[in-house]
Write an enzyme that holds these catalytic residues in place. Structure first.
Site, PDB file in Angstrom:
ATOM      1  N   ASP A  29      40.583  32.970  42.397  1.00 44.79           N
ATOM      2  CA  ASP A  29      39.556  33.915  41.929  1.00 44.79           C
ATOM      3  C   ASP A  29      38.878  33.500  40.633  1.00 44.79           C
ATOM      4  OD1 ASP A  29      40.539  35.252  44.117  1.00 44.79           O
ATOM      5  OD2 ASP A  29      41.474  36.876  42.982  1.00 44.79           O
ATOM      6  N   LYS A 102      39.905  36.032  50.447  1.00 38.82           N
ATOM      7  CA  LYS A 102      40.967  37.017  50.616  1.00 38.82           C
ATOM      8  C   LYS A 102      40.463  38.421  50.298  1.00 38.82           C
ATOM      9  CE  LYS A 102      43.019  36.530  45.954  1.00 38.82           C
ATOM     10  NZ  LYS A 102      42.668  37.859  45.422  1.00 38.82           N
ATOM     11  N   CYS A 135      46.544  38.891  40.826  1.00 43.02           N
ATOM     12  CA  CYS A 135      46.468  37.922  41.915  1.00 43.02           C
ATOM     13  C   CYS A 135      47.278  36.655  41.676  1.00 43.02           C
ATOM     14  CB  CYS A 135      45.001  37.599  42.220  1.00 43.02           C
ATOM     15  SG  CYS A 135      44.102  39.046  42.814  1.00 43.02           S
TER      16      CYS A 135
END
Length: 199
Positions: A29, A102, A135
């Protein structure tokens, strides 16, 4: 105050980090949403520089690189079709580098990441990206549960300050350090810097 032995030490797993030559790099990310606006993180720019340095080292070594991109839909801070949800230019995927999209904190949840890693024949992963307590933490734990040896690079991740449910504020630095310590206890090897990942 005396620190306890880590569960890794008790279990005989140790704290030896992976090497570039023995692993794949997972960048979680590294999206523009963390550089500006409501989701901007403390220390995100220095962390991205460290991600960039490690990414270049993996590329120079010809080792596998996998980018993770979170998608929360149109209009969200994680809209992959908008500039805010795009992967930051400093770590932009190169031709041939897979991007796994995701929808959950763990990069393994309902994605092809596990199959991709198996196809690459790697058991070790180096993990960088954002956010430390969400995450990165979820992916490192899932990596452990899937049988991978994870190494998390401390200065190549970052987070933000949060309200403390028991009162006050948990500072981003404290949350970052506590999240890394929790991983280091059992789920992953945590190193301070990308320089601690040997060739």
């Amino acid at each position: 105050m005396t620190a306890s032995k880590t569960l890794r030490e008790v279990a005989g797993l140790g704290h030896t980090p992976t090497t570039i030559g023995n692993s794949a790099l997972i960048l979680i990310d590294c999206q523009n949403t963390y550089r500006e606006g409501v989701m901007e993180l403390d220390g995100v720019e220095p962390a991205l520089v460290e991600c960039q340095k490690l990414l270049q080292r993996y590329r120079d070594a010809g080792r596998p690189v996998i980018h993770i991109q979170h998608d929360a839909g149109a209009g969200s801070p994680y809209d992959v079709a908008a500039p805010i949800g795009a992967i930051a230019d400093v770590v932009k995927p190169a031709a041939g580098e897979p991007v796994v999209v995701k929808n959950y904190p763990s990069s393994f949840e309902k994605t092809n990441l596990d199959g991709l890693l198996k196809s690459l024949g790697v058991k070790d992963v180096a993990i960088v990206g954002f956010m430390t307590h969400v995450c990165v933490n979820s992916t490192a734990r899932a990596a452990f549960n899937h049988g991978y040896n994870a190494t998390v690079v401390g200065n190549a991740t970052a987070t933000r300050s949060l309200p403390n449910p028991t009162g006050g504020v948990v500072a981003s630095k404290d949350l970052h350090n506590a999240s890394l310590a929790a991983l280091h206890d059992f789920f992953a090897v945590v190193v301070p810097s990308q320089e601690d990942i040997a060739p």
